[in-house]
Design an enzyme around this catalytic site. Structure first.
Site, PDB file in Angstrom:
ATOM      1  N   LYS A 183       8.030 -18.611  76.984  1.00  0.00           N
ATOM      2  CA  LYS A 183       8.021 -17.330  77.734  1.00  0.00           C
ATOM      3  C   LYS A 183       7.918 -17.586  79.246  1.00  0.00           C
ATOM      4  O   LYS A 183       7.712 -18.713  79.675  1.00  0.00           O
ATOM      5  CB  LYS A 183       6.893 -16.433  77.240  1.00  0.00           C
ATOM      6  CG  LYS A 183       6.835 -16.284  75.722  1.00  0.00           C
ATOM      7  CD  LYS A 183       7.991 -15.489  75.116  1.00  0.00           C
ATOM      8  CE  LYS A 183       8.246 -15.897  73.697  1.00  0.00           C
ATOM      9  NZ  LYS A 183       8.099 -14.934  72.657  1.00  0.00           N
TER      10      LYS A 183
HETATM   11  C1  LIG Z   1       7.718 -14.631  71.254  1.00  0.00           C
HETATM   12  C2  LIG Z   1       7.923 -13.273  70.723  1.00  0.00           C
HETATM   13  C3  LIG Z   1       6.934 -12.606  69.996  1.00  0.00           C
HETATM   14  C4  LIG Z   1       5.689 -13.272  69.487  1.00  0.00           C
HETATM   15  O1  LIG Z   1       4.892 -13.851  70.451  1.00  0.00           O
HETATM   16  P1  LIG Z   1       3.707 -14.826  69.957  1.00  0.00           P
HETATM   17  O2  LIG Z   1       2.858 -14.975  71.195  1.00  0.00           O
HETATM   18  O3  LIG Z   1       4.357 -16.108  69.554  1.00  0.00           O
HETATM   19  O4  LIG Z   1       2.985 -14.170  68.861  1.00  0.00           O
HETATM   20  C5  LIG Z   1       7.151 -11.297  69.634  1.00  0.00           C
HETATM   21  N1  LIG Z   1       8.296 -10.661  69.940  1.00  0.00           N
HETATM   22  C6  LIG Z   1       9.288 -11.271  70.626  1.00  0.00           C
HETATM   23  C7  LIG Z   1      10.524 -10.492  70.952  1.00  0.00           C
HETATM   24  C8  LIG Z   1       9.140 -12.596  71.023  1.00  0.00           C
HETATM   25  O5  LIG Z   1      10.145 -13.206  71.659  1.00  0.00           O
END
Ligand SMILES: *Cc1c(COP(=O)(O)O)cnc(C)c1O
Length: 383
Positions: A183
């Site tokens: 992210k």
């Molecule tokens: C990465 C992601 C998540 C989940 O995030 P985590 O921190 O790994 O639980 C949820 N929705 C989307 C669209 C994502 O890309």
């Protein structure tokens, strides 16, 4: 050909980031404490949100919200199938029914019209996903939800620094961010729950740590109060301070990260105009500021001899990593076999699910790296 593998994403970790984490490791308090409080405060300042609760993942945030709303058997939750599977899994694990809304074919954003069509008497929650760093059409989606008094939570995992109609995502309503390593900022693993309703953030804060009426760290007792009592059964979703301090450091660099991401994305757009079998997503036509979380393109499989999965493999042979965001959730094994989902239900989602791939994009990438990607794309397509 490139000699060194180029991953599709890589976190940008500075020596200062490492030093800050080391300081926490040496401090004697490595789990939830003052760094969490500081991270939450800075996150509120950055996004403009009313309250924020740091968590072990975005998935944890979604789970706590579903629990708080009491979503269960007989309830329907509307969400796109073009999303990460975590959301869909949670809905099913709560005993509720995921109801999929189709997306716009060119932006991959869940369409307000599709949401509207899927609303029933049983709809309890709508979860739009801000895709790839752009924003869903929040003006329309908010109106649809508020007219029918249906709760709305934004999946903002891709949208830290994104704006919609001049407002940063997170400022209005309820949203969940992720700090997984791919992210826009990372804490190793982690997430942030944001809401403008203080009662909701306080409930989430309690539920994230066993339902005790205290945070994991209590300033007065300089630790966790041994007298704390269970106010309601809760979960164990708190974020360690060694992660929170990394988030703090990364948040201070976010605008710089996003500027670099935008530069790379612009250069991709320019170079990709040379390859007609590959075309990027469109930018939504309402007012947004993009945070370029992912650079997603579609392979025109109607014109090429190769399918998307083989194409990704060929790129890997040429030392170029790619990602797949996402394979349609409704076409995955469990959902097809146990829930009767099938092809034909969501044409735009399925069309994209067969054609999309994410090209390398991260702040420390160079123009030379992008040129290597373009060369590899052309080589696979034998141009
Ligand atoms: C990465 C992601 C998540 C989940 O995030 P985590 O921190 O790994 O639980 C949820 N929705 C989307 C669209 C994502 O890309």
């Amino acid at each position: 050909m490139r000699t060194e593998f180029l991953p599709f994403s890589r976190p940008s970790i500075s020596e200062e980031d490492i030093a800050a984490v080391s300081d926490v490791l040496r401090s004697g308090w490595i789990t939830t404490g003052v760094k969490n409080a500081e991270f939450e405060k800075k996150f509120c300042e950055y996004t403009g949100c009313g309250g924020a609760v740091a968590l072990s993942s975005a998935t944890a945030g979604m789970h706590l919200l579903l629990h708080t709303l009491g979503i269960g058997p007989g309830d329907e939750v509307i969400t796109p199938s073009m999303t990460w599977v975590s959301t869909i899994n949670l809905i099913v694990l709560c005993g509720a029914t995921p109801v999929f809304a189709d997306i716009d074919k060119d932006t991959l954003m869940v369409s307000p019209e599709a949401i509207q069509e899927r609303i029933s008497e049983k709809t309890r929650l709508i979860i739009p996903v801000h895709f790839a760093g752009a924003s869903a059409d929040m003006a329309q989606i908010r109106q649809i939800a508020s007219e029918r008094n249906i709760f709305l939570v934004e999946d903002a995992a891709h949208a830290l620094g994104t704006e919609c109609n001049g407002e940063r995502i997170g400022k209005l309503g309820t949203s969940v961010f992720s700090f997984h390593p791919i992210k826009n900022i990372t804490t190793g693993e982690g997430g942030m729950f944001c809401a403008d309703d203080p009662n909701l953030t306080e409930r989430i804060r309690r539920l994230k740590f066993h339902g005790l009426g205290v945070d994991a760290y209590d300033r007065q007792t300089q630790g966790r109060s041994p007298q704390a009592q269970v106010m309601e059964p809760g979960y164990k979703y708190n974020l360690p301070d060694m992660c929170a301090v990394l988030g703090l450091r990364q948040l201070a660099r976010l605008d710089e990260f996003n500027r670099k991401r935008a530069e790379i994305a612009m250069y991709y757009h320019k170079r990709l105009s040379e390859i007609e079998e590959i075309f990027p997503l469109s930018i939504p036509n309402y007012s947004i500021k993009h945070s370029w979380h992912l650079f997603i393109v579609r392979l025109d499989i109607d014109k090429t001899a190769i399918n998307r999965d083989d194409f990704m493999n060929e790129l890997k042979q040429r030392n170029i990593g790619t990602g797949l965001h996402f394979r349609a959730a409704h076409l995955q094994k469990y959902y097809v076999e146990k829930m009767g989902m099938r092809r034909g239900m969501l044409p735009n989602t399925e069309w994209n699910s067969d054609r999309i791939l994410s090209l390398p994009l991260f702040p420390d990438m160079t123009i030379t790296d992008v040129n290597d990607v373009i060369d590899a794309l052309k080589d696979v397509l034998k141009k």
